[in-house]
Design a protein around this motif. Structure first.
Motif, PDB file in Angstrom:
ATOM      1  N   LEU A 166       0.832  -1.190   0.000  1.00  0.00           N
ATOM      2  CA  LEU A 166       0.000   0.000   0.000  1.00  0.00           C
ATOM      3  C   LEU A 166       0.876   1.252   0.000  1.00  0.00           C
ATOM      4  N   TYR A 167       0.538   2.190  -0.902  1.00  0.00           N
ATOM      5  CA  TYR A 167       1.297   3.426  -1.067  1.00  0.00           C
ATOM      6  C   TYR A 167       0.376   4.633  -0.910  1.00  0.00           C
ATOM      7  N   LEU A 168       0.968   5.790  -0.643  1.00  0.00           N
ATOM      8  CA  LEU A 168       0.223   7.044  -0.706  1.00  0.00           C
ATOM      9  C   LEU A 168       0.099   7.426  -2.176  1.00  0.00           C
ATOM     10  N   VAL A 169      -1.144   7.689  -2.603  1.00  0.00           N
ATOM     11  CA  VAL A 169      -1.421   7.904  -4.023  1.00  0.00           C
ATOM     12  C   VAL A 169      -2.239   9.179  -4.207  1.00  0.00           C
ATOM     13  N   GLY A 170      -1.953   9.920  -5.281  1.00  0.00           N
ATOM     14  CA  GLY A 170      -2.731  11.105  -5.623  1.00  0.00           C
ATOM     15  C   GLY A 170      -2.634  11.373  -7.111  1.00  0.00           C
ATOM     16  N   PHE A 174      -1.189  16.905  -6.845  1.00  0.00           N
ATOM     17  CA  PHE A 174      -0.459  16.753  -5.585  1.00  0.00           C
ATOM     18  C   PHE A 174       0.995  16.380  -5.906  1.00  0.00           C
ATOM     19  N   LYS A 175       1.813  17.421  -6.027  1.00  0.00           N
ATOM     20  CA  LYS A 175       3.204  17.218  -6.422  1.00  0.00           C
ATOM     21  C   LYS A 175       4.129  17.353  -5.217  1.00  0.00           C
ATOM     22  N   PHE A 176       4.976  16.360  -5.043  1.00  0.00           N
ATOM     23  CA  PHE A 176       5.962  16.377  -3.966  1.00  0.00           C
ATOM     24  C   PHE A 176       7.285  15.874  -4.536  1.00  0.00           C
ATOM     25  N   SER A 177       8.293  15.896  -3.726  1.00  0.00           N
ATOM     26  CA  SER A 177       9.607  15.446  -4.163  1.00  0.00           C
ATOM     27  C   SER A 177       9.563  13.979  -4.591  1.00  0.00           C
ATOM     28  N   ASP A 178      10.369  13.649  -5.593  1.00  0.00           N
ATOM     29  CA  ASP A 178      10.465  12.252  -6.025  1.00  0.00           C
ATOM     30  C   ASP A 178      11.272  11.416  -5.042  1.00  0.00           C
ATOM     31  N   LYS A 179      11.956  12.101  -4.115  1.00  0.00           N
ATOM     32  CA  LYS A 179      12.677  11.390  -3.068  1.00  0.00           C
ATOM     33  C   LYS A 179      11.725  11.112  -1.915  1.00  0.00           C
ATOM     34  N   GLN A 180      12.177  10.359  -0.937  1.00  0.00           N
ATOM     35  CA  GLN A 180      11.335  10.008   0.194  1.00  0.00           C
ATOM     36  C   GLN A 180      10.912  11.256   0.979  1.00  0.00           C
ATOM     37  N   ASN A 181       9.603  11.513   1.026  1.00  0.00           N
ATOM     38  CA  ASN A 181       9.078  12.658   1.767  1.00  0.00           C
ATOM     39  C   ASN A 181       8.813  12.282   3.217  1.00  0.00           C
ATOM     40  N   ASP A 182       8.836  13.303   4.091  1.00  0.00           N
ATOM     41  CA  ASP A 182       8.522  13.059   5.489  1.00  0.00           C
ATOM     42  C   ASP A 182       7.040  12.738   5.652  1.00  0.00           C
ATOM     43  N   PHE A 207      -1.340   2.943  10.562  1.00  0.00           N
ATOM     44  CA  PHE A 207      -0.170   3.725  10.171  1.00  0.00           C
ATOM     45  C   PHE A 207      -0.271   5.159  10.691  1.00  0.00           C
ATOM     46  N   LEU A 208      -1.452   5.778  10.529  1.00  0.00           N
ATOM     47  CA  LEU A 208      -1.636   7.160  10.968  1.00  0.00           C
ATOM     48  C   LEU A 208      -1.534   7.281  12.486  1.00  0.00           C
ATOM     49  N   GLU A 209      -2.146   6.331  13.188  1.00  0.00           N
ATOM     50  CA  GLU A 209      -2.134   6.380  14.655  1.00  0.00           C
ATOM     51  C   GLU A 209      -0.738   6.115  15.216  1.00  0.00           C
ATOM     52  N   SER A 210      -0.037   5.146  14.649  1.00  0.00           N
ATOM     53  CA  SER A 210       1.294   4.809  15.172  1.00  0.00           C
ATOM     54  C   SER A 210       2.289   5.941  14.942  1.00  0.00           C
ATOM     55  N   ASN A 211       2.030   6.774  13.936  1.00  0.00           N
ATOM     56  CA  ASN A 211       2.925   7.895  13.659  1.00  0.00           C
ATOM     57  C   ASN A 211       2.374   9.223  14.167  1.00  0.00           C
ATOM     58  N   LYS A 212       1.237   9.140  14.911  1.00  0.00           N
ATOM     59  CA  LYS A 212       0.632  10.329  15.541  1.00  0.00           C
ATOM     60  C   LYS A 212       0.403  11.451  14.535  1.00  0.00           C
ATOM     61  N   ASP A 253      -2.974   8.923 -14.715  1.00  0.00           N
ATOM     62  CA  ASP A 253      -4.066   9.520 -13.942  1.00  0.00           C
ATOM     63  C   ASP A 253      -3.692   9.649 -12.466  1.00  0.00           C
ATOM     64  N   LEU A 254      -2.891   8.712 -11.967  1.00  0.00           N
ATOM     65  CA  LEU A 254      -2.455   8.720 -10.576  1.00  0.00           C
ATOM     66  C   LEU A 254      -0.948   8.496 -10.506  1.00  0.00           C
ATOM     67  N   HIS A 255      -0.345   8.878  -9.393  1.00  0.00           N
ATOM     68  CA  HIS A 255       1.072   8.588  -9.188  1.00  0.00           C
ATOM     69  C   HIS A 255       1.315   8.318  -7.715  1.00  0.00           C
ATOM     70  N   ILE A 256       2.376   7.582  -7.445  1.00  0.00           N
ATOM     71  CA  ILE A 256       2.755   7.259  -6.076  1.00  0.00           C
ATOM     72  C   ILE A 256       3.572   8.411  -5.495  1.00  0.00           C
ATOM     73  N   ILE A 257       3.216   8.823  -4.282  1.00  0.00           N
ATOM     74  CA  ILE A 257       3.951   9.867  -3.571  1.00  0.00           C
ATOM     75  C   ILE A 257       4.885   9.175  -2.576  1.00  0.00           C
ATOM     76  N   PRO A 258       6.202   9.258  -2.788  1.00  0.00           N
ATOM     77  CA  PRO A 258       7.134   8.540  -1.897  1.00  0.00           C
ATOM     78  C   PRO A 258       7.084   9.087  -0.471  1.00  0.00           C
ATOM     79  N   ILE A 259       6.882   8.205   0.473  1.00  0.00           N
ATOM     80  CA  ILE A 259       6.785   8.577   1.880  1.00  0.00           C
ATOM     81  C   ILE A 259       7.676   7.654   2.705  1.00  0.00           C
ATOM     82  N   ILE A 260       8.408   8.229   3.662  1.00  0.00           N
ATOM     83  CA  ILE A 260       9.192   7.415   4.586  1.00  0.00           C
ATOM     84  C   ILE A 260       8.231   6.501   5.367  1.00  0.00           C
ATOM     85  N   GLY A 261       8.516   5.210   5.402  1.00  0.00           N
ATOM     86  CA  GLY A 261       7.652   4.266   6.113  1.00  0.00           C
ATOM     87  C   GLY A 261       6.675   3.530   5.220  1.00  0.00           C
TER      88      GLY A 261
END
Length: 304
Positions: A166-170, A174-182, A207-212, A253-261
């Motif tokens: 499972l990935y963060l998708v948008g 929703f443009k973010f860095s291609d590197k691992q985002n916080d 995931f959301l709860e464990s990372n507050k 139409d969609l792309h994966i947003i790289p996220i740490i974790g």
């Protein structure tokens, strides 16, 4: 009385759906054809089987008794047909599987060749959310269930099929860095949830709860397809299984947003209740999966 097996089938479907329209759709018949069969069946009884109040069809107590008897008769007829096929040396019977909604992108590829190789096997596939899938397993309504998270407090056996990521998708808005985002970037964008009872929602909430992580805005939609369309339209982002967005990723139409974790990982598993006495068809399917799952995974899901 001279009612036919077809009339029993039509009446049973009407009692299950509480609707002439839905019964006709599931039986692939026209509404007039279903209505005619219901009338012919009713004409053989002095007591009403159904009644219409307003625009809603209701089954009477007598009708429920007849429906129960009809189901037993049809099951016996089906058993006779299966025994006939068995004496001819053919595997026959019904294979019943409940599948969590995202699993519809997985299970067909693990079933197709088995069904093609065994023409007398009937497939009953119920695609719904995780809560209903587990309930059908507990009630012994199905042979197997396909899940990405094993149920708690249940003794089950399983065959692991493939990894679920499972990935963060948008969408492109929703443009973010291609590197691992916080992970904290999630707090600043609208997040779309699946409905309560969904396995995907459960993993995302953990995931959301464990990372507050505190969300600024969230929405809830009731299917994976609805979430995809909302993402494409730009309503927000979501943590989604990769398996369900192949085409949307390929066409942009969609792309994966790289996220740490991320990605989050689980396992697609076919499960059944421990000590369940399986039918010959179910046993044959277990054997088929054990022998062919690696090949199917490599041929159909190598892109992952």
């Amino acid at each position: 009385m001279h009612y036919t097996l077809h009339q029993l089938l039509v009446f049973l479907k009407i009692t299950e759906t509480k609707s002439i329209t839905r019964a006709s759709e599931e039986l692939h018949l026209t509404q007039p054809a279903v209505s005619i069969q219901l009338k012919k069946f009713q004409d053989q009884f002095d007591i009403p089987l159904t009644e219409v109040i307003g625009r809603q069809l209701y089954v009477t107590d007598f009708g429920k008794e007849i429906a129960f008897a009809a189901e037993k008769i049809l099951n016996e007829v089906q058993a006779i047909n299966h025994k006939t096929m068995a004496f001819k040396g053919q595997l026959s019977g019904r294979l019943k599987i409940s599948v969590v909604s995202t699993g519809k992108y997985v299970i067909p590829y693990f079933i197709t060749d088995f069904i093609k190789e065994n023409n007398a096997v009937e497939l009953e596939l119920d695609v719904t959310n995780k809560a209903k899938v587990i309930k059908s397993l507990q009630n012994n309504d199905v042979d197997f269930s396909l899940v990405s998270l094993l149920p708690e407090n249940m003794e089950v056996e399983k065959i692991d099929l493939m990894e679920n990521k499972l990935y963060l998708v948008g969408n492109k808005e929703f443009k973010f860095s291609d590197k691992q985002n916080d992970k904290s970037i999630i707090e600043n964008i609208p997040i779309i949830y699946r409905e309560k009872g969904s396995g995907t929602r459960q993993v995302m909430e953990q995931f959301l709860e464990s990372n507050k992580l505190l969300l600024v805005k969230k929405m809830e939609l009731t299917s994976n397809e609805a979430v995809k369309q909302a993402l494409i339209a730009g309503l927000g982002c979501s943590i989604m299984p990769l398996i369900g967005i192949k085409n949307e990723l390929n066409n942009g139409d969609l792309h994966i947003i790289p996220i740490i974790g991320l990605p989050l990982k689980s396992m697609w598993s076919l499960i059944w209740m421990k000590q369940k006495n399986h039918s010959p068809v179910a046993e044959a399917f277990k054997k088929y999966l054990t022998e062919n799952k690696t090949k199917i995974m490599q041929e159909k899901f190598g892109w992952i």
